[in-house]
Design a protein around this motif. Structure first.
Motif, PDB file in Angstrom:
ATOM      1  N   ASP A   1      72.396 -58.653 -14.607  1.00  0.00           N
ATOM      2  CA  ASP A   1      71.902 -59.839 -13.678  1.00  0.00           C
ATOM      3  C   ASP A   1      71.520 -60.828 -14.111  1.00  0.00           C
ATOM      4  OD1 ASP A   1      71.779 -57.543 -11.725  1.00  0.00           O
ATOM      5  OD2 ASP A   1      69.915 -56.657 -12.683  1.00  0.00           O
ATOM      6  N   VAL A   2      72.406 -61.448 -15.019  1.00  0.00           N
ATOM      7  CA  VAL A   2      72.270 -62.733 -15.814  1.00  0.00           C
ATOM      8  C   VAL A   2      73.096 -63.756 -15.003  1.00  0.00           C
ATOM      9  CG1 VAL A   2      72.972 -63.530 -17.852  1.00  0.00           C
ATOM     10  CG2 VAL A   2      71.829 -61.467 -18.128  1.00  0.00           C
ATOM     11  N   LYS A   3      72.481 -64.963 -15.108  1.00  0.00           N
ATOM     12  CA  LYS A   3      73.215 -66.213 -14.605  1.00  0.00           C
ATOM     13  C   LYS A   3      73.232 -67.130 -16.015  1.00  0.00           C
ATOM     14  CE  LYS A   3      71.443 -65.581  -9.876  1.00  0.00           C
ATOM     15  NZ  LYS A   3      70.700 -66.313  -8.980  1.00  0.00           N
ATOM     16  N   ALA A   4      74.414 -67.409 -16.185  1.00  0.00           N
ATOM     17  CA  ALA A   4      74.484 -68.466 -17.281  1.00  0.00           C
ATOM     18  C   ALA A   4      75.944 -69.391 -17.142  1.00  0.00           C
ATOM     19  CB  ALA A   4      74.918 -67.515 -18.660  1.00  0.00           C
ATOM     20  N   ARG A   5      75.826 -70.342 -17.743  1.00  0.00           N
ATOM     21  CA  ARG A   5      76.915 -71.184 -17.982  1.00  0.00           C
ATOM     22  C   ARG A   5      77.969 -70.681 -18.797  1.00  0.00           C
ATOM     23  NH1 ARG A   5      75.766 -76.961 -20.018  1.00  0.00           N
ATOM     24  NH2 ARG A   5      75.801 -75.555 -21.996  1.00  0.00           N
ATOM     25  N   VAL A   6      77.559 -70.211 -20.115  1.00  0.00           N
ATOM     26  CA  VAL A   6      78.288 -69.532 -21.141  1.00  0.00           C
ATOM     27  C   VAL A   6      77.773 -68.405 -21.570  1.00  0.00           C
ATOM     28  CG1 VAL A   6      79.339 -69.868 -23.417  1.00  0.00           C
ATOM     29  CG2 VAL A   6      79.277 -71.845 -21.843  1.00  0.00           C
ATOM     30  N   LEU A   7      78.466 -67.264 -21.502  1.00  0.00           N
ATOM     31  CA  LEU A   7      77.811 -65.958 -22.120  1.00  0.00           C
ATOM     32  C   LEU A   7      78.593 -65.455 -23.177  1.00  0.00           C
ATOM     33  CD1 LEU A   7      75.886 -63.336 -21.719  1.00  0.00           C
ATOM     34  CD2 LEU A   7      77.556 -62.608 -20.161  1.00  0.00           C
ATOM     35  N   GLN A   8      78.202 -65.288 -24.469  1.00  0.00           N
ATOM     36  CA  GLN A   8      79.037 -64.795 -25.365  1.00  0.00           C
ATOM     37  C   GLN A   8      78.261 -63.243 -25.898  1.00  0.00           C
ATOM     38  OE1 GLN A   8      80.475 -67.375 -28.347  1.00  0.00           O
ATOM     39  NE2 GLN A   8      79.071 -68.960 -27.297  1.00  0.00           N
ATOM     40  N   MET A   9      79.054 -62.257 -26.019  1.00  0.00           N
ATOM     41  CA  MET A   9      78.356 -60.882 -26.392  1.00  0.00           C
ATOM     42  C   MET A   9      79.388 -60.372 -27.530  1.00  0.00           C
ATOM     43  SD  MET A   9      77.534 -59.683 -22.640  1.00  0.00           S
ATOM     44  CE  MET A   9      76.804 -58.112 -23.041  1.00  0.00           C
ATOM     45  N   LYS A  10      78.718 -59.849 -28.483  1.00  0.00           N
ATOM     46  CA  LYS A  10      79.706 -59.101 -29.301  1.00  0.00           C
ATOM     47  C   LYS A  10      79.032 -58.150 -30.234  1.00  0.00           C
ATOM     48  CE  LYS A  10      82.111 -60.358 -33.783  1.00  0.00           C
ATOM     49  NZ  LYS A  10      82.354 -61.278 -34.705  1.00  0.00           N
ATOM     50  N   SER A  11      79.629 -56.934 -30.542  1.00  0.00           N
ATOM     51  CA  SER A  11      79.032 -55.767 -31.158  1.00  0.00           C
ATOM     52  C   SER A  11      80.220 -55.537 -32.123  1.00  0.00           C
ATOM     53  CB  SER A  11      78.480 -54.581 -30.386  1.00  0.00           C
ATOM     54  OG  SER A  11      78.342 -53.717 -31.250  1.00  0.00           O
ATOM     55  N   THR A  12      79.860 -55.544 -33.523  1.00  0.00           N
ATOM     56  CA  THR A  12      80.775 -54.931 -34.300  1.00  0.00           C
ATOM     57  C   THR A  12      81.038 -53.547 -34.216  1.00  0.00           C
ATOM     58  OG1 THR A  12      80.215 -56.585 -35.946  1.00  0.00           O
ATOM     59  CG2 THR A  12      81.436 -54.727 -36.892  1.00  0.00           C
ATOM     60  N   SER A  13      79.939 -52.461 -34.012  1.00  0.00           N
ATOM     61  CA  SER A  13      80.143 -51.026 -34.026  1.00  0.00           C
ATOM     62  C   SER A  13      79.084 -50.770 -32.567  1.00  0.00           C
ATOM     63  CB  SER A  13      79.632 -50.324 -35.033  1.00  0.00           C
ATOM     64  OG  SER A  13      79.979 -48.981 -34.701  1.00  0.00           O
ATOM     65  N   GLY A  14      79.761 -50.723 -31.667  1.00  0.00           N
ATOM     66  CA  GLY A  14      79.109 -50.598 -30.283  1.00  0.00           C
ATOM     67  C   GLY A  14      79.619 -50.921 -29.207  1.00  0.00           C
ATOM     68  N   ASN A  15      79.294 -50.467 -28.114  1.00  0.00           N
ATOM     69  CA  ASN A  15      79.740 -51.150 -26.601  1.00  0.00           C
ATOM     70  C   ASN A  15      79.209 -52.457 -26.113  1.00  0.00           C
ATOM     71  OD1 ASN A  15      81.192 -48.612 -26.500  1.00  0.00           O
ATOM     72  ND2 ASN A  15      79.659 -47.494 -25.289  1.00  0.00           N
ATOM     73  N   VAL A  16      80.151 -53.062 -25.274  1.00  0.00           N
ATOM     74  CA  VAL A  16      79.538 -54.434 -24.878  1.00  0.00           C
ATOM     75  C   VAL A  16      79.478 -54.220 -23.558  1.00  0.00           C
ATOM     76  CG1 VAL A  16      80.203 -56.835 -24.704  1.00  0.00           C
ATOM     77  CG2 VAL A  16      80.105 -55.736 -27.091  1.00  0.00           C
ATOM     78  N   SER A  17      78.396 -54.498 -22.676  1.00  0.00           N
ATOM     79  CA  SER A  17      78.474 -54.207 -21.112  1.00  0.00           C
ATOM     80  C   SER A  17      78.021 -55.498 -20.645  1.00  0.00           C
ATOM     81  CB  SER A  17      77.752 -53.082 -20.719  1.00  0.00           C
ATOM     82  OG  SER A  17      77.728 -52.782 -19.395  1.00  0.00           O
ATOM     83  N   ALA A  18      78.575 -56.285 -19.654  1.00  0.00           N
ATOM     84  CA  ALA A  18      77.827 -57.021 -18.919  1.00  0.00           C
ATOM     85  C   ALA A  18      78.280 -56.866 -17.311  1.00  0.00           C
ATOM     86  CB  ALA A  18      78.530 -58.352 -19.213  1.00  0.00           C
ATOM     87  N   ASP A  19      76.935 -56.426 -16.579  1.00  0.00           N
ATOM     88  CA  ASP A  19      76.926 -56.189 -15.328  1.00  0.00           C
ATOM     89  C   ASP A  19      76.309 -57.066 -14.363  1.00  0.00           C
ATOM     90  OD1 ASP A  19      77.307 -53.903 -13.386  1.00  0.00           O
ATOM     91  OD2 ASP A  19      75.404 -53.486 -13.427  1.00  0.00           O
ATOM     92  N   ASN A  20      76.746 -57.377 -13.316  1.00  0.00           N
ATOM     93  CA  ASN A  20      76.418 -58.224 -12.256  1.00  0.00           C
ATOM     94  C   ASN A  20      76.041 -59.632 -12.921  1.00  0.00           C
ATOM     95  OD1 ASN A  20      75.568 -58.890  -9.581  1.00  0.00           O
ATOM     96  ND2 ASN A  20      73.479 -58.402  -9.917  1.00  0.00           N
ATOM     97  N   ILE A  21      76.999 -60.201 -13.477  1.00  0.00           N
ATOM     98  CA  ILE A  21      76.975 -61.306 -13.988  1.00  0.00           C
ATOM     99  C   ILE A  21      77.617 -62.638 -13.166  1.00  0.00           C
ATOM    100  CG2 ILE A  21      77.487 -62.926 -16.122  1.00  0.00           C
ATOM    101  CD1 ILE A  21      76.006 -60.260 -16.708  1.00  0.00           C
ATOM    102  N   LYS A  22      76.874 -63.853 -13.269  1.00  0.00           N
ATOM    103  CA  LYS A  22      77.428 -64.857 -12.499  1.00  0.00           C
ATOM    104  C   LYS A  22      77.693 -66.019 -13.780  1.00  0.00           C
ATOM    105  CE  LYS A  22      75.793 -64.130  -8.059  1.00  0.00           C
ATOM    106  NZ  LYS A  22      74.686 -63.822  -7.084  1.00  0.00           N
ATOM    107  N   ALA A  23      78.569 -66.332 -13.969  1.00  0.00           N
ATOM    108  CA  ALA A  23      78.785 -67.303 -15.139  1.00  0.00           C
ATOM    109  C   ALA A  23      80.006 -68.087 -15.251  1.00  0.00           C
ATOM    110  CB  ALA A  23      78.980 -66.593 -16.414  1.00  0.00           C
ATOM    111  N   ALA A  24      80.183 -69.150 -15.668  1.00  0.00           N
ATOM    112  CA  ALA A  24      81.495 -69.981 -15.767  1.00  0.00           C
ATOM    113  C   ALA A  24      82.403 -69.715 -16.976  1.00  0.00           C
ATOM    114  CB  ALA A  24      81.085 -71.603 -16.058  1.00  0.00           C
ATOM    115  N   ASN A  25      81.819 -69.223 -17.916  1.00  0.00           N
ATOM    116  CA  ASN A  25      82.415 -68.758 -19.015  1.00  0.00           C
ATOM    117  C   ASN A  25      82.134 -67.601 -19.904  1.00  0.00           C
ATOM    118  OD1 ASN A  25      84.663 -70.976 -19.088  1.00  0.00           O
ATOM    119  ND2 ASN A  25      83.060 -72.256 -19.739  1.00  0.00           N
ATOM    120  N   GLY A  26      83.019 -66.482 -20.245  1.00  0.00           N
ATOM    121  CA  GLY A  26      82.491 -65.493 -20.941  1.00  0.00           C
ATOM    122  C   GLY A  26      83.264 -65.105 -22.115  1.00  0.00           C
TER     123      GLY A  26
END
Length: 186
Positions: free
Chosen positions: A96-121
């Motif tokens: 449930d995140v609203k952002a212009r830019v969304l960056q998400m990173k994990s070296t060892s683990g899942n990355v999950s973005a749910d119900n996002i409103k963004a320009a760039n990810g």
């Protein structure tokens, strides 16, 4: 498991906006116990520490950088211009995140973005699943070892998804409007 709470803006929290700059000032001398909650969950020896930060609904974070070395990282219901979430060992979750830019990173683990409103990810995991759902214009998803799942609508203009060892699944609301180029090594 969503922990975001809707709270009224406290009297002592001053918000001002001038142009594209939002300033948040505190005008009190007491502690922050009404903003931060610290609690443990789990059995002895296996308990987890949670930090819950409560923000007024109208707050928009200009540049938010959140990270940890070992543990999960979750942001729920945040409004921001730029968000950067990183974990060395643990899940990284945004919902449930609203952002212009969304960056998400994990070296060892899942990355999950749910119900996002963004320009760039940009969502990346070296060893883990990458999942995105929501509305976005430009999206890049990468994983070395794990699957990628993307579900998005018609605002999408650029998509790059790369899984070295794993499947890529893309669900588009209007697939007929796109020209797709797909390739596989094995």
């Amino acid at each position: 498991d969503k922990t975001r709470e809707y709270v009224e803006k406290p009297e002592w929290l001053q918000l001002s906006e001038v142009g594209d700059l939002i300033t948040i000032k505190e005008s009190r001398v007491t502690n922050f116990s009404d903003i931060f909650d610290f609690f443990k969950s789990g059995m002895q020896g296996l308990s987890q520490l949670f930090i819950n930060v409560k923000l007024p609904m109208e707050v928009v974070i200009d540049k938010g950088k959140f990270g940890n070395v070992s543990g999960n990282l979750s942001l729920i219901g945040i409004n921001a211009l730029d968000l950067d979430l990183r974990s060395v060992s643990g899940k990284v979750v945004a919902a449930d995140v609203k952002a212009r830019v969304l960056q998400m990173k994990s070296t060892s683990g899942n990355v999950s973005a749910d119900n996002i409103k963004a320009a760039n990810g940009v969502l990346k995991s070296t060893s883990g699943k990458v999942k995105f759902s929501g509305e976005i214009a430009e999206l890049e998803c990468k994983t070395i070892s794990g699957n990628i799942e993307i579900s998005t609508g018609e605002k999408l203009s650029i998509l790059a998804a790369n899984a070295v060892s794993g499947k890529v699944a893309i669900y588009l609301s209007t697939p007929e409007q796109y020209n797709l180029q797909l390739s596989s090594v094995s």
